[in-house]
Design a protein around this motif. Structure first.
Motif, short mmCIF file in Angstrom:
data_model
loop_
_atom_site.label_atom_id
_atom_site.label_comp_id
_atom_site.label_asym_id
_atom_site.label_seq_id
_atom_site.Cartn_x
_atom_site.Cartn_y
_atom_site.Cartn_z
N LEU A 1 0.88 -1.27 0.04
CA LEU A 1 -0.12 0.04 0.06
C LEU A 1 0.61 1.36 -0.04
N ASP A 2 0.52 2.28 -0.58
CA ASP A 2 1.38 3.55 -0.70
C ASP A 2 1.49 3.82 0.58
N TYR A 3 2.74 4.49 1.13
CA TYR A 3 3.15 4.64 2.51
C TYR A 3 2.19 5.96 2.69
N GLU A 4 1.99 7.11 1.94
CA GLU A 4 1.27 7.94 2.59
C GLU A 4 -0.33 7.75 2.50
N ALA A 5 -0.62 6.84 1.62
CA ALA A 5 -2.19 6.47 2.05
C ALA A 5 -2.31 5.54 3.58
N ALA A 6 -1.07 4.90 3.91
CA ALA A 6 -0.85 4.00 5.06
C ALA A 6 -1.10 5.04 6.27
N GLN A 7 -0.36 6.24 6.11
CA GLN A 7 -0.45 7.26 7.09
C GLN A 7 -1.67 7.82 7.36
N LEU A 8 -2.36 8.19 6.21
CA LEU A 8 -3.80 8.65 6.24
C LEU A 8 -4.91 7.79 7.11
N LEU A 9 -4.72 6.45 6.61
CA LEU A 9 -5.41 5.36 7.20
C LEU A 9 -5.05 5.24 8.48
N TYR A 10 -4.01 5.41 9.28
CA TYR A 10 -3.50 5.32 10.60
C TYR A 10 -4.18 6.65 11.37
N ALA A 11 -4.04 7.68 10.83
CA ALA A 11 -4.64 8.86 11.31
C ALA A 11 -6.08 8.71 11.47
N ALA A 12 -6.64 8.23 10.42
CA ALA A 12 -8.12 7.96 10.59
C ALA A 12 -8.32 7.29 11.64
N TYR A 13 -7.40 6.03 11.90
CA TYR A 13 -7.83 4.99 12.86
C TYR A 13 -7.75 5.68 14.10
N ALA A 14 -6.51 6.51 14.27
CA ALA A 14 -6.27 7.13 15.55
C ALA A 14 -7.35 8.22 16.16
N ALA A 15 -8.11 8.86 15.01
CA ALA A 15 -9.13 9.68 15.09
C ALA A 15 -10.42 8.79 15.88
N SER A 16 -10.75 7.83 15.00
CA SER A 16 -11.69 7.07 15.47
C SER A 16 -11.80 6.38 16.86
N ASP A 17 -10.26 6.31 17.33
CA ASP A 17 -9.91 5.78 18.44
C ASP A 17 -9.71 6.91 19.60
N ALA A 18 -10.19 8.17 19.12
CA ALA A 18 -9.86 9.28 20.16
C ALA A 18 -8.42 9.67 20.33
N ASP A 19 -7.39 8.96 19.73
CA ASP A 19 -6.04 9.10 20.17
C ASP A 19 -5.52 10.19 19.25
N TYR A 20 -5.96 11.54 19.84
CA TYR A 20 -5.18 12.70 18.93
C TYR A 20 -3.84 12.79 19.22
N ALA A 21 -3.34 12.40 20.19
CA ALA A 21 -1.96 12.70 20.54
C ALA A 21 -0.98 12.02 19.36
N LYS A 22 -1.43 10.91 18.88
CA LYS A 22 -0.52 10.17 17.98
C LYS A 22 -0.70 11.15 16.47
N ILE A 23 -1.77 11.71 16.25
CA ILE A 23 -1.63 12.43 15.02
C ILE A 23 -0.94 13.66 15.13
N VAL A 24 -0.96 14.13 16.29
CA VAL A 24 -0.16 15.52 16.62
C VAL A 24 1.29 15.33 16.70
N ASN A 25 1.74 14.23 17.34
CA ASN A 25 2.99 13.88 17.84
C ASN A 25 3.88 13.41 16.67
N GLY A 26 2.83 12.72 15.59
CA GLY A 26 3.74 12.07 14.25
C GLY A 26 3.18 10.28 14.39
N LEU A 27 2.98 9.95 13.22
CA LEU A 27 2.33 8.68 13.19
C LEU A 27 3.30 7.66 12.85
N SER A 28 4.53 8.05 12.47
CA SER A 28 5.56 7.15 12.09
C SER A 28 5.85 6.15 12.89
N SER A 29 5.95 6.32 14.27
CA SER A 29 6.00 5.41 15.41
C SER A 29 4.51 4.80 16.01
N TYR A 30 3.62 5.19 15.53
CA TYR A 30 2.36 4.55 15.96
C TYR A 30 2.13 3.39 15.35
#
Length: 816
Positions: free
Chosen positions: A460-489
């Protein structure tokens, strides 16, 4: 109101009731016809529960764990198929054909010895639907079609095959029992026409009994199978005694009056007689293991229905067949057995102490009876197709003992650690949970992947994967991961695949066809695993043990398994499986065993206490029957043959409640006759008179039990039949060849422990042809004191305690 007037009023009321029953017999014919018609239909509505564990108390771990699993998890339909005498290449081709069957989601087969051994292949089939879904049965039929032409054996828990098999076997048993019943009735009857009267009574009661089970909702497979046979064997006496009463009264009275008088005497007599049987069955209703109350309630209902049928239907049948009964009399085939009474009198000082020693030894030996709580070590006289298939699979590929470990959901790390700890135990062959199921490219379902790893896994395209993880963090109310970066999420693989599939399915994300196909395949496998192993509140792990299903070692490990799981989880943990079920059954048996034994003895003692108005006599009678119970269950202890625990609880209750009637017959007869005869003559005549009654009902119960034990493939039912047949034969032997000696030797104890109940005296005088019934004192051309059943021609002046004096009757056979 004086006692004399009260007794006369009660007797008059009883006679009116009986006259109504006889005169309105057509009404009762109609009512019973309607009841039989309804029951013939409603018997098909009765729900039958085939699982032993379903009857465990709600407080047991197995029952609670099963409830959680039913609520939280999906258990897909499965089947094991063994195909013999084929090469590995042929087995591979067959596996592919099985996988192509509509409704089959997977077929486990490889070249390991777990699946190919001794030129035989083992296929483990998983279906697309929950095991309760009827579509599973349709898929199995297609599987059987594929297997046609192969030497194949299919084992599955799907469908109602066990219930259907038992029903077919019981149909055969009922035919045999019916033949035996007719043969015994012909042998013990005095007129041929009384046999259809008795059979119509039995059949009517049996059909109504089966139909009225509908009102109980769901009953056990044991109750559904054996009740009709036990009902016949336990209640046969009621109809036979009433029929004998009618013949006695018909000697001097017309048919109508004879039926009325016989019924007026039979109602109180049979009602009292049934109390011991009902009392023994009532003890079963106090068991924690719900199979006992289930069978106890059904059998008590059967006894009550049998009594009502005898009281309400049989009088009309006697009237209907009375003329034919008069014309079809025959000589009595039951022989006199004076030698038994003579032997009893000669050995009265020898047999009782020998019996006492034997009973003590039997009690000690029976205490070591090898009870088991599952079917794994039991064998049955015959085997059905399912048992044969299971045995063939175990002989070639070995058996398995799986337990489900149910723990609080949400902690994948703890689950992984627990699974690794379990696999390190020597008692565990393997353990399966979400945390150790391999998914894609060596990753496990619960491994946590970063966006980079997930993108590489699915291409899967890496940028698409990041967007997917961001959407997952938002659905899980884990906004800190979006702010601090998704690379280690990192997110568990199974959670991210399921989230991506939902996003694609809802149209939020679009994937290329190849990638979408890969995703759908991965999702189907992961979702099936999640449905089976992860619920909303609990997760499930499957632990395969190399221990037998039951035994001290297995039960001890179950406790250790609890302790081990408790080190990783703070919440409630359940262990569910055949081993746990048997462990729970073992613990409930200890309590139920004591309750059933004590309560059944106490109830029978109380009934006998007021029946015989003696303390010693009930104790002696109960000792004989309890002795027969100990002797019965000393047999498996001596032979070392495993005995299913429920057999003891059920059969001991029936023995105490029903077989005690045989002892009552002999004891009552001897108590009457010894007042007018010396003890030697009294016991000889007692055995002559009691033998027909005991041999009739005793043989029916013993043979019925033996047939059940020999002609069914269901281990629990076979065990009940074997123990009941053997126990009844032992009871007959003891009451015929031991009880007489005990009564003779213990007569002084009986007399000294007797008590009387004050009854009002009835002073009566009569002359001419007079019948006496009861305990009387007076003069009949001299003085008479005692229990009298006689006809006297002359002047009578007596005081009547319980009983009656009737003037103007004639008897073709004078009695004294």
């Amino acid at each position: 109101m004086s006692g004399e007037h009260r007794n006369a009023t009660e007797n008059k009321a009883m006679m009116k009731i009986c006259a109504f029953i006889v005169d309105k017999r057509n009404l009762f014919f109609l009512l019973f016809a309607l009841a039989i018609a309804f029951s013939a239909v409603s018997r098909g509505w009765v729900g039958v529960e085939n699982s032993i564990s379903a009857f465990l108390p709600d407080t047991t771990e197995t029952r609670q764990g099963l409830s959680v699993m039913e609520r939280e998890f999906t258990t897909f339909g499965t089947a094991k198929v063994m195909a013999a005498n084929l090469s590995y290449a042929q087995a591979q081709a067959l596996a592919q054909r099985l996988e192509a069957v509509e409704g089959v989601s997977a077929v486990a087969f490889d070249d390991t010895q777990e699946h190919y051994h001794n030129v035989s292949a083992l296929f483990e089939i998983t279906l697309d639907w929950d095991e309760a879904d009827m579509r599973c049965l349709d898929a199995l039929e297609q599987v059987k079609g594929v297997l046609s032409g192969y030497d194949a054996y299919l084992s599955t828990s799907l469908g109602n095959t066990a219930s259907e098999t038992i029903a077919d076997e019981m149909s055969v048993i009922i035919v045999y029992v019916a033949i035996i019943v007719v043969a015994v009735l012909l042998f013990t009857s005095e007129t041929y026409a009384e046999v259809p009267v008795l059979l119509l009574t039995f059949v009517s009661a049996a059909v109504i009994q089966m139909g009225t089970n509908f009102f109980l909702g769901t009953i056990s497979f044991v109750s559904n199978s054996v009740t009709i046979v036990l009902q016949l064997a336990l209640s046969v006496d009621y109809a036979i005694i009433f029929c004998h009463r009618y013949r006695e009264e018909h000697e001097v009275l017309p048919a109508r009056e004879a039926v009325i008088v016989a019924l007026s005497k039979a109602i109180p007599e049979l009602s009292a007689s049934s109390l011991t049987t009902i009392g023994g069955l009532f003890a079963m209703t106090l068991m924690q293991f719900k199979l006992g109350p289930d069978l106890g309630i059904v059998l008590i209902k059967a006894i009550v229905i049998s009594l009502l049928t005898v009281f309400l239907l049989m009088p009309g049948l006697l009237m209907l067949f009375s003329g034919l009964m008069d014309r079809t009399g025959h000589r009595v085939f039951v022989p006199k057995i004076p030698f038994v009474g003579k032997l009893a009198y000669a050995t009265r000082k020898i047999v009782p102490p020998v019996f006492l020693a034997a009973v003590i030894a039997a009690a000690v030996i029976a205490g070591d009876c090898p009870y088991v709580y599952g079917y794994s070590t039991l064998t049955t006289p015959i085997q059905n197709d399912t048992q044969i298939a299971q045995q063939m699979i175990e002989d070639n590929f070995g058996g398995s003992n799986m337990v489900a470990l149910v723990v609080p959901a949400g902690n994948y790390e703890a689950e992984g650690q627990l699974l690794r700890a379990l696999e390190d135990r020597e008692e565990v062959d393997s353990a399966l949970g979400l945390a150790n199921v391999e998914a894609m490219d060596g990753y496990r379902l619960t491994d946590r992947l970063t966006p980079r790893q997930f993108s590489e896994l699915l291409d899967l395209d890496y940028e698409a994967a990041q967007l997917l993880y961001a959407a997952y963090a938002a659905s899980d109310a884990d906004y800190a991961k979006i702010v601090n970066g998704l690379s280690s999420y990192s997110v568990p693989l199974i959670d991210m695949v399921c989230f991506l599939y939902d996003e694609v399915d809802q149209g939020y994300i679009t994937l290329e066809a190849d990638l979408r196909g890969t995703l759908e395949e991965a999702y189907e496998q992961m979702n099936n695993a999640r449905l089976q192993l992860q619920g909303e509140d609990y997760s499930r792990m499957l632990v395969y043990l190399n221990l037998p299903e039951e035994g001290a070692e297995t039960f001890a490990f179950l406790d250790e398994l609890h302790a081990l799981a408790g080190t990783y989880y703070d919440g409630t943990v359940y262990v569910v499986g055949e081993s746990t079920s048997q462990y729970d059954l073992c613990k409930t048996f200890e309590r139920d065993n004591s309750v059933v034994g004590v309560v059944s003895i106490l109830i029978v003692l109380m009934v006998l206490l007021f029946t015989f108005k003696s303390v010693g006599q009930p104790i002696l009678l109960v000792l004989v029957i309890q002795g027969s119970i100990w002797l019965n269950f000393a047999v498996p202890a001596l032979t070392g043959r495993p005995l299913f625990f429920i057999c003891y609880l059920i059969v001991s209750s029936i023995q105490m409640g029903a077989n005690i009637d045989y002892a009552i017959v002999i004891s009552s007869r001897f108590g009457e006759l010894k007042r007018t005869m010396n003890h030697r003559d009294a016991i000889i005549e007692t055995m002559n008179l009691a033998f027909p009654t005991i041999i009739t009902s005793g043989l029916m119960l013993a043979i019925a039990g033996t047939l059940i034990g020999r002609l069914t493939s269901e281990a629990a039912i076979a065990g009940i039949g074997q123990c009941l047949g053997r126990g009844t034969f032992i009871s007959i032997f003891l009451v015929m060849l031991v009880l007489p000696q005990i009564l003779l030797l213990g007569d002084r104890v009986i007399e000294k422990t007797s008590f009387s109940v004050s009854l009002p005296l009835q002073s009566r005088s009569a002359s001419g042809s007079v019948r006496l019934d009861g305990l009387v004192r007076g003069t009949i051309s001299g003085e008479i004191v005692g229990v009298v059943h006689a006809r006297v021609k002359g002047d009578v002046n007596v005081n009547v305690l319980p009983g009656e004096v009737t003037e103007g009757t004639e008897d073709r056979h004078e009695e004294t």
